[in-house]
Design an enzyme around this catalytic site. Structure first.
Site, PDB file in Angstrom:
ATOM      1  N   GLY A  61      -3.772  11.373  10.371  1.00 28.19           N
ATOM      2  CA  GLY A  61      -4.801  10.575   9.708  1.00 28.19           C
ATOM      3  C   GLY A  61      -5.065  11.053   8.294  1.00 28.19           C
ATOM      4  O   GLY A  61      -5.221  10.256   7.363  1.00 28.19           O
ATOM      5  N   GLU A  73     -10.289   8.563  20.357  1.00 29.82           N
ATOM      6  CA  GLU A  73      -9.827   8.719  18.968  1.00 29.82           C
ATOM      7  C   GLU A  73      -9.902   7.333  18.344  1.00 29.82           C
ATOM      8  O   GLU A  73     -10.615   6.484  18.882  1.00 29.82           O
ATOM      9  CB  GLU A  73      -8.439   9.386  18.889  1.00 29.82           C
ATOM     10  CG  GLU A  73      -7.362   8.744  19.721  1.00 29.82           C
ATOM     11  CD  GLU A  73      -6.713   7.546  19.093  1.00 29.82           C
ATOM     12  OE1 GLU A  73      -5.950   7.738  18.149  1.00 29.82           O
ATOM     13  OE2 GLU A  73      -6.931   6.401  19.577  1.00 29.82           O
ATOM     14  N   MET A  74      -9.194   7.079  17.249  1.00 31.65           N
ATOM     15  CA  MET A  74      -9.476   5.842  16.527  1.00 31.65           C
ATOM     16  C   MET A  74      -8.240   5.073  16.045  1.00 31.65           C
ATOM     17  O   MET A  74      -8.352   4.248  15.132  1.00 31.65           O
ATOM     18  CB  MET A  74     -10.399   6.145  15.332  1.00 31.65           C
ATOM     19  CG  MET A  74     -11.710   6.803  15.759  1.00 31.65           C
ATOM     20  SD  MET A  74     -12.823   7.173  14.387  1.00 31.65           S
ATOM     21  CE  MET A  74     -13.335   5.540  13.949  1.00 31.65           C
ATOM     22  N   GLU A  75      -7.058   5.338  16.612  1.00 32.62           N
ATOM     23  CA  GLU A  75      -5.857   4.706  16.055  1.00 32.62           C
ATOM     24  C   GLU A  75      -4.770   4.296  17.053  1.00 32.62           C
ATOM     25  O   GLU A  75      -4.002   3.357  16.781  1.00 32.62           O
ATOM     26  CB  GLU A  75      -5.190   5.655  15.018  1.00 32.62           C
ATOM     27  CG  GLU A  75      -5.973   5.892  13.745  1.00 32.62           C
ATOM     28  CD  GLU A  75      -7.008   7.013  13.872  1.00 32.62           C
ATOM     29  OE1 GLU A  75      -6.950   7.754  14.881  1.00 32.62           O
ATOM     30  OE2 GLU A  75      -7.878   7.149  12.993  1.00 32.62           O
ATOM     31  N   HIS A  86       0.792  -1.230   0.000  1.00 29.52           N
ATOM     32  CA  HIS A  86       0.000   0.000   0.000  1.00 29.52           C
ATOM     33  C   HIS A  86       0.824   1.280   0.000  1.00 29.52           C
ATOM     34  O   HIS A  86       0.268   2.374   0.102  1.00 29.52           O
ATOM     35  CB  HIS A  86      -0.947   0.026   1.208  1.00 29.52           C
ATOM     36  CG  HIS A  86      -1.905  -1.118   1.220  1.00 29.52           C
ATOM     37  ND1 HIS A  86      -1.619  -2.321   1.818  1.00 29.52           N
ATOM     38  CD2 HIS A  86      -3.139  -1.248   0.678  1.00 29.52           C
ATOM     39  CE1 HIS A  86      -2.636  -3.149   1.667  1.00 29.52           C
ATOM     40  NE2 HIS A  86      -3.570  -2.535   0.966  1.00 29.52           N
ATOM     41  N   ARG A 117       2.160   9.406  16.049  1.00 32.26           N
ATOM     42  CA  ARG A 117       0.863   9.790  15.471  1.00 32.26           C
ATOM     43  C   ARG A 117       0.542  11.211  15.901  1.00 32.26           C
ATOM     44  O   ARG A 117       0.692  11.562  17.086  1.00 32.26           O
ATOM     45  CB  ARG A 117      -0.229   8.826  15.947  1.00 32.26           C
ATOM     46  CG  ARG A 117      -1.634   9.368  15.818  1.00 32.26           C
ATOM     47  CD  ARG A 117      -2.705   8.317  15.942  1.00 32.26           C
ATOM     48  NE  ARG A 117      -3.976   8.881  16.374  1.00 32.26           N
ATOM     49  CZ  ARG A 117      -4.775   9.662  15.640  1.00 32.26           C
ATOM     50  NH1 ARG A 117      -4.412   9.988  14.395  1.00 32.26           N
ATOM     51  NH2 ARG A 117      -5.908  10.123  16.118  1.00 32.26           N
ATOM     52  N   VAL A 118       0.122  12.040  14.949  1.00 34.35           N
ATOM     53  CA  VAL A 118      -0.336  13.402  15.259  1.00 34.35           C
ATOM     54  C   VAL A 118      -1.783  13.492  14.789  1.00 34.35           C
ATOM     55  O   VAL A 118      -2.058  13.510  13.595  1.00 34.35           O
ATOM     56  CB  VAL A 118       0.564  14.483  14.612  1.00 34.35           C
ATOM     57  CG1 VAL A 118       1.849  14.656  15.398  1.00 34.35           C
ATOM     58  CG2 VAL A 118       0.906  14.168  13.153  1.00 34.35           C
ATOM     59  N   GLY A 119      -2.719  13.503  15.735  1.00 33.57           N
ATOM     60  CA  GLY A 119      -4.118  13.413  15.359  1.00 33.57           C
ATOM     61  C   GLY A 119      -5.010  14.318  16.183  1.00 33.57           C
ATOM     62  O   GLY A 119      -4.541  15.238  16.844  1.00 33.57           O
ATOM     63  N   SER A 120      -6.292  14.015  16.106  1.00 33.13           N
ATOM     64  CA  SER A 120      -7.251  14.759  16.913  1.00 33.13           C
ATOM     65  C   SER A 120      -8.039  13.759  17.758  1.00 33.13           C
ATOM     66  O   SER A 120      -8.040  12.551  17.484  1.00 33.13           O
ATOM     67  CB  SER A 120      -8.193  15.575  16.028  1.00 33.13           C
ATOM     68  OG  SER A 120      -8.946  14.705  15.223  1.00 33.13           O
ATOM     69  N   ARG A 163      -2.991  16.547   5.479  1.00 29.50           N
ATOM     70  CA  ARG A 163      -2.196  17.039   6.619  1.00 29.50           C
ATOM     71  C   ARG A 163      -0.744  16.598   6.474  1.00 29.50           C
ATOM     72  O   ARG A 163       0.178  17.309   6.858  1.00 29.50           O
ATOM     73  CB  ARG A 163      -2.736  16.502   7.940  1.00 29.50           C
ATOM     74  CG  ARG A 163      -4.015  17.133   8.382  1.00 29.50           C
ATOM     75  CD  ARG A 163      -3.750  18.431   9.114  1.00 29.50           C
ATOM     76  NE  ARG A 163      -4.985  18.896   9.700  1.00 29.50           N
ATOM     77  CZ  ARG A 163      -5.176  20.043  10.293  1.00 29.50           C
ATOM     78  NH1 ARG A 163      -4.178  20.896  10.394  1.00 29.50           N
ATOM     79  NH2 ARG A 163      -6.317  20.378  10.787  1.00 29.50           N
ATOM     80  N   ARG A 208      -8.114  24.726  14.869  1.00 34.31           N
ATOM     81  CA  ARG A 208      -7.552  23.394  14.638  1.00 34.31           C
ATOM     82  C   ARG A 208      -6.173  23.490  13.979  1.00 34.31           C
ATOM     83  O   ARG A 208      -5.247  22.791  14.348  1.00 34.31           O
ATOM     84  CB  ARG A 208      -8.492  22.555  13.765  1.00 34.31           C
ATOM     85  CG  ARG A 208      -9.619  21.920  14.538  1.00 34.31           C
ATOM     86  CD  ARG A 208     -10.253  20.773  13.755  1.00 34.31           C
ATOM     87  NE  ARG A 208     -10.919  21.222  12.552  1.00 34.31           N
ATOM     88  CZ  ARG A 208     -12.138  21.728  12.507  1.00 34.31           C
ATOM     89  NH1 ARG A 208     -12.837  21.866  13.625  1.00 34.31           N
ATOM     90  NH2 ARG A 208     -12.677  22.114  11.375  1.00 34.31           N
ATOM     91  N   ARG A 219      -3.510   5.194  -3.527  1.00 33.50           N
ATOM     92  CA  ARG A 219      -4.827   5.431  -2.916  1.00 33.50           C
ATOM     93  C   ARG A 219      -4.976   6.839  -2.354  1.00 33.50           C
ATOM     94  O   ARG A 219      -5.807   7.077  -1.470  1.00 33.50           O
ATOM     95  CB  ARG A 219      -5.108   4.413  -1.797  1.00 33.50           C
ATOM     96  CG  ARG A 219      -5.362   3.020  -2.316  1.00 33.50           C
ATOM     97  CD  ARG A 219      -5.506   2.024  -1.204  1.00 33.50           C
ATOM     98  NE  ARG A 219      -5.753   0.707  -1.765  1.00 33.50           N
ATOM     99  CZ  ARG A 219      -6.925   0.083  -1.719  1.00 33.50           C
ATOM    100  NH1 ARG A 219      -7.950   0.627  -1.125  1.00 33.50           N
ATOM    101  NH2 ARG A 219      -7.056  -1.094  -2.267  1.00 33.50           N
ATOM    102  N   SER A 246     -10.220  18.214  19.436  1.00 33.59           N
ATOM    103  CA  SER A 246     -10.966  18.952  18.404  1.00 33.59           C
ATOM    104  C   SER A 246     -12.412  19.188  18.823  1.00 33.59           C
ATOM    105  O   SER A 246     -13.067  20.109  18.323  1.00 33.59           O
ATOM    106  CB  SER A 246     -10.938  18.182  17.086  1.00 33.59           C
ATOM    107  OG  SER A 246     -11.504  16.892  17.258  1.00 33.59           O
ATOM    108  N   ASP A 247     -12.911  18.329  19.724  1.00 35.72           N
ATOM    109  CA  ASP A 247     -14.300  18.483  20.168  1.00 35.72           C
ATOM    110  C   ASP A 247     -14.435  17.898  21.567  1.00 35.72           C
ATOM    111  O   ASP A 247     -13.635  17.061  21.975  1.00 35.72           O
ATOM    112  CB  ASP A 247     -15.264  17.782  19.199  1.00 35.72           C
ATOM    113  CG  ASP A 247     -14.881  16.339  18.948  1.00 35.72           C
ATOM    114  OD1 ASP A 247     -13.903  16.098  18.220  1.00 35.72           O
ATOM    115  OD2 ASP A 247     -15.536  15.454  19.505  1.00 35.72           O
TER     116      ASP A 247
HETATM  117  N1  HPA Z   1     -14.498  10.206  18.325  1.00 35.45           N
HETATM  118  C1  HPA Z   1     -13.524   9.506  17.735  1.00 35.45           C
HETATM  119  N2  HPA Z   1     -12.463  10.072  17.210  1.00 35.45           N
HETATM  120  C2  HPA Z   1     -12.364  11.410  17.265  1.00 35.45           C
HETATM  121  C3  HPA Z   1     -13.335  12.191  17.871  1.00 35.45           C
HETATM  122  C4  HPA Z   1     -14.461  11.541  18.423  1.00 35.45           C
HETATM  123  O1  HPA Z   1     -15.360  12.172  18.964  1.00 35.45           O
HETATM  124  N3  HPA Z   1     -12.968  13.482  17.741  1.00 35.45           N
HETATM  125  C5  HPA Z   1     -11.799  13.482  17.091  1.00 35.45           C
HETATM  126  N4  HPA Z   1     -11.423  12.245  16.808  1.00 35.45           N
END
Ligand code: HPA
Length: 235
Positions: free
Chosen positions: A20, A179-181, A4, A87-90, A24, A217, A43, A203-204
């Site tokens: 992600g 988050e998700m990772e 990949h 990892r640099v994320g939110s 970015r 952000r 991809r 971020s939220d």
């Molecule tokens: N859930 C999952 N991942 C995220 C969120 C969330 O609310 N905000 C930023 N990344």
């Protein structure tokens, strides 16, 4: 190239930042690195190598979620010999002690994903950050105009969570944000004997519903990239 990632051997640096969003990755490479060149567009998951303070550094997009992240991280570790990944994320805040724009430096990552349950046949592995990366990130964060907290993330398979009461339960046990990772990153780094850290801007806020603006952000992301680059090993 790997399955990949369209890079030749040697085109990816030993130390890699992973946002992600592939755009970015482009922005980080163009803003923070010298002489950045794109090594993969497969991809649309862009990857770049340049130099930071004279040392080679790569930036590779990961996509969202543990499965996508795991594909890229596995190939970086296994096919390209990458030594450390930040990892640099939110993330979405679960703790009342966090505000939007704060930065979470993840000491460890819980998960609701089945990926580790399958990997460890039902045992609960505890995915944790590399201490040296964590310590350097924490030190660097003191010089940035952001509030940073070290603690646990919840790496979820669901952005739109079907069981919010379970994320509340995790918060009751001290989990700072969702988050998700990160859990996939820490597990794969352990498998390959490499170093990993996840840093996320809030971020939220899940409790208050507060969200950052696009300008906020971008600003907070900039502070986080400074922290991540300072955390990378010098050799
Ligand atoms: N859930 C999952 N991942 C995220 C969120 C969330 O609310 N905000 C930023 N990344």
């Amino acid at each position: 190239m790997s399955t990949h990632i369209g890079a030749e051997p040697g085109q990816i640096a030993p130390h890699v930042l992973m946002p992600g969003d592939p755009l970015r990755a482009k922005w980080i490479a163009e803003t923070f690195l010298d002489d950045a060149t794109c090594y993969s567009e497969v991809r649309g998951m862009l990857g770049y190598t340049g130099t930071f303070e004279g040392r080679p550094v790569s930036v590779q997009g990961s996509g969202m979620g543990l499965p996508s992240f795991s594909i890229y991280a596995t190939e970086l570790f296994n096919d390209y010999g990458v030594q450390s990944v930040v990892r640099v994320g939110s993330c979405g805040a679960l703790s009342p002690d966090l505000a939007v724009r704060d930065v979470v430096i993840a000491s460890g990552a819980c998960t609701d994903s089945s990926m580790n349950r399958i990997r460890f046949e039902g045992l609960d592995y505890a995915p944790v950050a590399d201490f040296d990366l964590l310590r350097r990130a924490y030190d660097a964060a003191q010089d940035q105009p952001v509030t940073s907290k070290v603690g646990l993330l919840l790496s979820s398979d669901s952005f739109y969570h079907p069981r919010p009461e379970l994320t509340t339960r995790m918060a009751e046990y001290g989990v700072l944000a969702i988050e998700m990772e990160a859990s996939a990153l820490y597990t794969l780094a352990a498998k390959y004997g490499r170093q990993a850290l996840a840093i996320c801007t809030v971020s939220d806020h899940i409790l208050t519903g507060e969200e950052t603006t696009a300008v906020e952000r971008q600003e907070t992301f900039t502070h986080m990239v400074h922290i991540a680059l300072a955390a990378l090993p010098s050799a």
